[in-house]
Design a protein around this motif. Sequence first.
Motif, mmCIF file in Angstrom:
data_model
loop_
_atom_site.group_PDB
_atom_site.id
_atom_site.type_symbol
_atom_site.label_atom_id
_atom_site.label_comp_id
_atom_site.label_asym_id
_atom_site.label_seq_id
_atom_site.Cartn_x
_atom_site.Cartn_y
_atom_site.Cartn_z
ATOM 1 N N ARG A 78 85.920 18.673 67.376
ATOM 2 C CA ARG A 78 86.143 17.936 66.124
ATOM 3 C C ARG A 78 86.834 16.599 66.391
ATOM 4 O O ARG A 78 86.522 15.599 65.761
ATOM 5 C CB ARG A 78 86.990 18.766 65.165
ATOM 6 N N LEU A 110 86.660 24.279 69.585
ATOM 7 C CA LEU A 110 86.090 23.659 68.387
ATOM 8 C C LEU A 110 87.001 22.536 67.891
ATOM 9 O O LEU A 110 86.524 21.484 67.463
ATOM 10 C CB LEU A 110 85.854 24.708 67.300
ATOM 11 N N LEU A 170 78.811 20.712 64.663
ATOM 12 C CA LEU A 170 79.944 20.947 63.749
ATOM 13 C C LEU A 170 79.472 21.456 62.389
ATOM 14 O O LEU A 170 80.114 22.339 61.802
ATOM 15 C CB LEU A 170 80.770 19.672 63.588
ATOM 16 N N ASN A 171 78.351 20.943 61.882
ATOM 17 C CA ASN A 171 77.800 21.448 60.616
ATOM 18 C C ASN A 171 77.449 22.921 60.733
ATOM 19 O O ASN A 171 77.745 23.717 59.844
ATOM 20 C CB ASN A 171 76.568 20.644 60.195
ATOM 21 N N TRP A 172 76.806 23.293 61.838
ATOM 22 C CA TRP A 172 76.459 24.700 62.069
ATOM 23 C C TRP A 172 77.719 25.557 62.144
ATOM 24 O O TRP A 172 77.798 26.621 61.515
ATOM 25 C CB TRP A 172 75.646 24.838 63.360
ATOM 26 N N ALA A 173 78.736 25.097 62.879
ATOM 27 C CA ALA A 173 79.971 25.860 63.033
ATOM 28 C C ALA A 173 80.672 26.053 61.686
ATOM 29 O O ALA A 173 81.176 27.143 61.385
ATOM 30 C CB ALA A 173 80.903 25.160 64.023
ATOM 31 N N GLU A 174 80.695 25.023 60.864
ATOM 32 C CA GLU A 174 81.338 25.116 59.554
ATOM 33 C C GLU A 174 80.557 26.042 58.626
ATOM 34 O O GLU A 174 81.152 26.856 57.912
ATOM 35 C CB GLU A 174 81.485 23.737 58.944
ATOM 36 N N ARG A 175 79.224 25.940 58.617
ATOM 37 C CA ARG A 175 78.422 26.807 57.764
ATOM 38 C C ARG A 175 78.578 28.274 58.151
ATOM 39 O O ARG A 175 78.472 29.151 57.296
ATOM 40 C CB ARG A 175 76.936 26.422 57.865
ATOM 41 N N ASN A 176 78.824 28.526 59.414
ATOM 42 C CA ASN A 176 78.942 29.901 59.903
ATOM 43 C C ASN A 176 80.387 30.332 60.120
ATOM 44 O O ASN A 176 80.634 31.368 60.725
ATOM 45 C CB ASN A 176 78.133 30.051 61.198
ATOM 46 N N GLN A 177 81.301 29.519 59.639
ATOM 47 C CA GLN A 177 82.732 29.812 59.686
ATOM 48 C C GLN A 177 83.196 30.176 61.096
ATOM 49 O O GLN A 177 83.958 31.115 61.299
ATOM 50 C CB GLN A 177 83.088 30.909 58.684
ATOM 51 N N SER A 227 85.447 29.561 64.199
ATOM 52 C CA SER A 227 86.789 28.958 64.313
ATOM 53 C C SER A 227 87.199 28.767 65.734
ATOM 54 O O SER A 227 86.640 29.209 66.666
ATOM 55 C CB SER A 227 87.821 29.788 63.596
#
Length: 70
Positions: A7, A3, A61-68, A70
Amino acid sequence: MTLAEIRKSSKKNLSPSDVADVLGCKPYTINVTVKERGLGAYPFELFWSGKWLRIPRAAFLNWAERNQIS
């Protein structure tokens, strides 16, 4: 790719190979799942570019951030 690498990447669109490690699967699994279930098979945007499956980097990246993730 990790990830953190995603980024830092300048790619606009990612391939299943780019996101497979983050999702904990093989790229082949992503392709087969989308072929069997359609583009809505994953909770982030995907699209076909010719015969290649692509994932918009920003959407992933938006999906990964919303779902924490890492």
